[in-house]
Design a protein around this motif. Structure first.
Motif, PDB file in Angstrom:
ATOM      1  N   GLN A   1       0.826  -1.204   0.000  1.00  0.00           N
ATOM      2  CA  GLN A   1       0.000   0.000   0.000  1.00  0.00           C
ATOM      3  C   GLN A   1       0.864   1.259   0.000  1.00  0.00           C
ATOM      4  OE1 GLN A   1      -3.661  -0.054  -0.086  1.00  0.00           O
ATOM      5  NE2 GLN A   1      -2.959   1.904  -0.936  1.00  0.00           N
ATOM      6  N   ILE A   2       1.971   1.238   0.727  1.00  0.00           N
ATOM      7  CA  ILE A   2       2.892   2.378   0.686  1.00  0.00           C
ATOM      8  C   ILE A   2       3.402   2.572  -0.732  1.00  0.00           C
ATOM      9  CG2 ILE A   2       5.168   3.200   1.407  1.00  0.00           C
ATOM     10  CD1 ILE A   2       4.631   1.912   4.139  1.00  0.00           C
ATOM     11  N   ALA A   3       3.754   1.477  -1.398  1.00  0.00           N
ATOM     12  CA  ALA A   3       4.226   1.567  -2.781  1.00  0.00           C
ATOM     13  C   ALA A   3       3.167   2.194  -3.680  1.00  0.00           C
ATOM     14  CB  ALA A   3       4.615   0.183  -3.296  1.00  0.00           C
ATOM     15  N   LEU A   4       1.930   1.750  -3.545  1.00  0.00           N
ATOM     16  CA  LEU A   4       0.854   2.291  -4.379  1.00  0.00           C
ATOM     17  C   LEU A   4       0.604   3.766  -4.085  1.00  0.00           C
ATOM     18  CD1 LEU A   4      -1.730  -0.644  -4.223  1.00  0.00           C
ATOM     19  CD2 LEU A   4      -0.397   0.073  -6.220  1.00  0.00           C
ATOM     20  N   ASP A   5       0.639   4.134  -2.821  1.00  0.00           N
ATOM     21  CA  ASP A   5       0.331   5.510  -2.430  1.00  0.00           C
ATOM     22  C   ASP A   5       1.390   6.500  -2.904  1.00  0.00           C
ATOM     23  OD1 ASP A   5      -1.971   4.647  -1.201  1.00  0.00           O
ATOM     24  OD2 ASP A   5      -1.126   4.659   0.834  1.00  0.00           O
ATOM     25  N   ASN A   6       2.556   6.004  -3.274  1.00  0.00           N
ATOM     26  CA  ASN A   6       3.629   6.882  -3.720  1.00  0.00           C
ATOM     27  C   ASN A   6       3.983   6.678  -5.189  1.00  0.00           C
ATOM     28  OD1 ASN A   6       4.849   8.411  -1.209  1.00  0.00           O
ATOM     29  ND2 ASN A   6       4.291   6.370  -0.522  1.00  0.00           N
ATOM     30  N   THR A   7       3.053   6.126  -5.949  1.00  0.00           N
ATOM     31  CA  THR A   7       3.259   5.881  -7.372  1.00  0.00           C
ATOM     32  C   THR A   7       2.556   6.959  -8.189  1.00  0.00           C
ATOM     33  OG1 THR A   7       3.407   3.499  -7.012  1.00  0.00           O
ATOM     34  CG2 THR A   7       2.934   4.221  -9.243  1.00  0.00           C
ATOM     35  N   THR A   8       3.249   7.505  -9.174  1.00  0.00           N
ATOM     36  CA  THR A   8       2.661   8.527 -10.050  1.00  0.00           C
ATOM     37  C   THR A   8       2.761   8.116 -11.515  1.00  0.00           C
ATOM     38  OG1 THR A   8       4.777   9.725 -10.059  1.00  0.00           O
ATOM     39  CG2 THR A   8       3.117  10.442  -8.460  1.00  0.00           C
ATOM     40  N   THR A   9       3.151   6.873 -11.768  1.00  0.00           N
ATOM     41  CA  THR A   9       3.267   6.329 -13.120  1.00  0.00           C
ATOM     42  C   THR A   9       2.374   5.092 -13.185  1.00  0.00           C
ATOM     43  OG1 THR A   9       5.562   7.092 -13.186  1.00  0.00           O
ATOM     44  CG2 THR A   9       4.915   5.477 -14.851  1.00  0.00           C
ATOM     45  N   PRO A  10       1.685   4.843 -14.299  1.00  0.00           N
ATOM     46  CA  PRO A  10       0.747   3.712 -14.370  1.00  0.00           C
ATOM     47  C   PRO A  10       1.386   2.362 -14.054  1.00  0.00           C
ATOM     48  CG  PRO A  10       0.405   5.184 -16.228  1.00  0.00           C
ATOM     49  CD  PRO A  10       1.641   5.667 -15.525  1.00  0.00           C
ATOM     50  N   LEU A  11       0.583   1.499 -13.425  1.00  0.00           N
ATOM     51  CA  LEU A  11       1.006   0.138 -13.124  1.00  0.00           C
ATOM     52  C   LEU A  11       0.930  -0.740 -14.373  1.00  0.00           C
ATOM     53  CD1 LEU A  11      -1.077  -0.425  -9.861  1.00  0.00           C
ATOM     54  CD2 LEU A  11       1.403  -0.102  -9.964  1.00  0.00           C
ATOM     55  N   HIS A  12       1.705  -1.815 -14.364  1.00  0.00           N
ATOM     56  CA  HIS A  12       1.517  -2.855 -15.382  1.00  0.00           C
ATOM     57  C   HIS A  12       0.213  -3.583 -15.060  1.00  0.00           C
ATOM     58  CE1 HIS A  12       2.047  -6.455 -17.775  1.00  0.00           C
ATOM     59  NE2 HIS A  12       3.032  -5.836 -18.415  1.00  0.00           N
ATOM     60  N   PRO A  13      -0.581  -3.942 -16.062  1.00  0.00           N
ATOM     61  CA  PRO A  13      -1.849  -4.645 -15.786  1.00  0.00           C
ATOM     62  C   PRO A  13      -1.678  -5.893 -14.929  1.00  0.00           C
ATOM     63  CG  PRO A  13      -1.808  -3.918 -18.060  1.00  0.00           C
ATOM     64  CD  PRO A  13      -0.441  -3.630 -17.496  1.00  0.00           C
ATOM     65  N   GLY A  14      -0.574  -6.616 -15.107  1.00  0.00           N
ATOM     66  CA  GLY A  14      -0.351  -7.792 -14.277  1.00  0.00           C
ATOM     67  C   GLY A  14      -0.132  -7.426 -12.828  1.00  0.00           C
ATOM     68  N   ALA A  15       0.623  -6.350 -12.564  1.00  0.00           N
ATOM     69  CA  ALA A  15       0.818  -5.876 -11.195  1.00  0.00           C
ATOM     70  C   ALA A  15      -0.505  -5.372 -10.628  1.00  0.00           C
ATOM     71  CB  ALA A  15       1.868  -4.771 -11.173  1.00  0.00           C
ATOM     72  N   LEU A  16      -1.261  -4.649 -11.443  1.00  0.00           N
ATOM     73  CA  LEU A  16      -2.560  -4.142 -11.008  1.00  0.00           C
ATOM     74  C   LEU A  16      -3.452  -5.292 -10.537  1.00  0.00           C
ATOM     75  CD1 LEU A  16      -4.763  -1.934 -10.774  1.00  0.00           C
ATOM     76  CD2 LEU A  16      -5.264  -2.344 -13.196  1.00  0.00           C
TER      77      LEU A  16
END
Length: 326
Positions: A291-306
């Motif tokens: 969740q910390i990683a997601l909250d500090n991401t400003t570039t789109p995720l890979h669909p598999g990671a999503l």
């Protein structure tokens, strides 16, 4: 924000790894390559540990490729020379949007797998100079971090946003430390996981003070530079120093959107299911959560990671949704 992450451990080294193979998207069970950093760096060792653990938990054989670091990795990923890349949040943002240092290497197909560990900016001055605020650095001789490094790039951008113009003295880290000790400059800066050895060494002979941002300054900088996050250097990280409020960036793993979705899913799942073992080998990972990683991401995720993060029931910020998932 990653101010909640404990940063008391040494930046012994850093992040992930992978295997050297062609420009075509890798499928399940194939070898994967990851561009990392110079072999002498802590990040190279850390990513080697990540690759070893993730390889053991999947059908993928991940091996490390030595590179010059984040900026080169973004270029090589765009060209299909590597399957995965160590990258900082700045490189990911600028690469995806085609801005800043990546203006000539725009890669709208870049996708985030995860952030691995935070790296924290230190802006330190000699205590005997009685400088308590960033504004008081106006016109002062100050080192903005090692020449050509990420800390220098961040410092230049942050001070431009704040409208503060020190007399920047650009030099290598060891030269800057010596210049602080002998009084040729008032202070220096660096980006890393505290405690940073150079700061500890200088502080032992010439006591330092780490500058803190005001709430207004943090808001202004993070609005202008969304790839930076507020961070805290805990009290006593350096002897007799109080807590400091600063900024930092995350270091992580990216791939191209052409990577097979199942491959990206497997890598993301294996990473987070084994994050405690990874942290035992590579201390900067300690305290990180998905969740910390997601909250500090400003570039789109890979669909598999999503897909992995969705199955884990995490809160997915709208800004990280990949275009192909809309």
């Amino acid at each position: 924000m990653y101010a909640t992450v404990s940063l008391r451990r040494h930046l012994g080294t850093a992040l992930m790894s992978a295997a050297l193979v062609a420009a075509t998207p890798a499928l399940a069970g194939e070898s994967l390559s990851i561009g990392v950093a110079p072999s002498a760096s802590g990040w190279y060792f850390g990513y080697s540990e990540v690759s070893r653990i993730v390889s053991g938990a999947t059908d993928h054989e991940i091996s490390v490729r030595e590179t010059g670091g984040s900026r080169e990795n973004a270029i090589r990923l765009r060209g299909g020379e590597i399957d995965l890349a160590l990258i900082d949040a700045i490189g990911a943002y600028e690469g995806y949007h085609g801005e800043g240092q990546q203006t000539d290497h725009h890669n709208p197909d870049m996708r985030v797998i995860t952030w691995v560990a935070p790296s924290t900016m230190h802006w330190a001055v000699r205590q005997d100079r009685d400088i308590e605020t960033f504004e008081e650095l106006e016109g002062e001789r100050f080192n903005p971090s090692s020449i050509g490094g990420g800390g220098e790039y961040i410092t230049d951008m942050v001070f431009e946003v704040l409208g503060i113009q020190p007399d920047f003295q650009r030099m290598r880290m060891d030269d800057a430390a010596e210049a602080v000790v002998d009084g040729r400059i008032v202070g220096f800066s660096y980006n890393g996981v505290p405690p940073i050895p150079a700061f500890t060494e200088v502080h032992s002979s010439r006591p330092l003070h780490i500058l803190s941002f005001s709430d207004e300054q943090l808001e202004a900088v993070t609005e202008a530079l969304p790839f930076l996050s507020p961070a805290t250097i805990p009290a006593e990280t350096y002897r007799d120093m109080p807590e400091a409020t600063t900024l930092g960036t995350f270091i992580g793993i990216v791939a191209n959107s052409s990577m097979d979705e199942e491959t990206a899913y497997d890598l993301t799942r294996a990473y987070w299911e084994n994050v405690e073992a990874i942290a035992e080998s590579f201390a900067p990972v300690e305290g990180m959560t998905a969740q910390i990683a997601l909250d500090n991401t400003t570039t789109p995720l890979h669909p598999g990671a999503l897909r992995y993060y969705q199955e884990a029931g995490l809160e997915i910020p709208e800004a990280v949704m990949p275009p192909e998932a809309e």
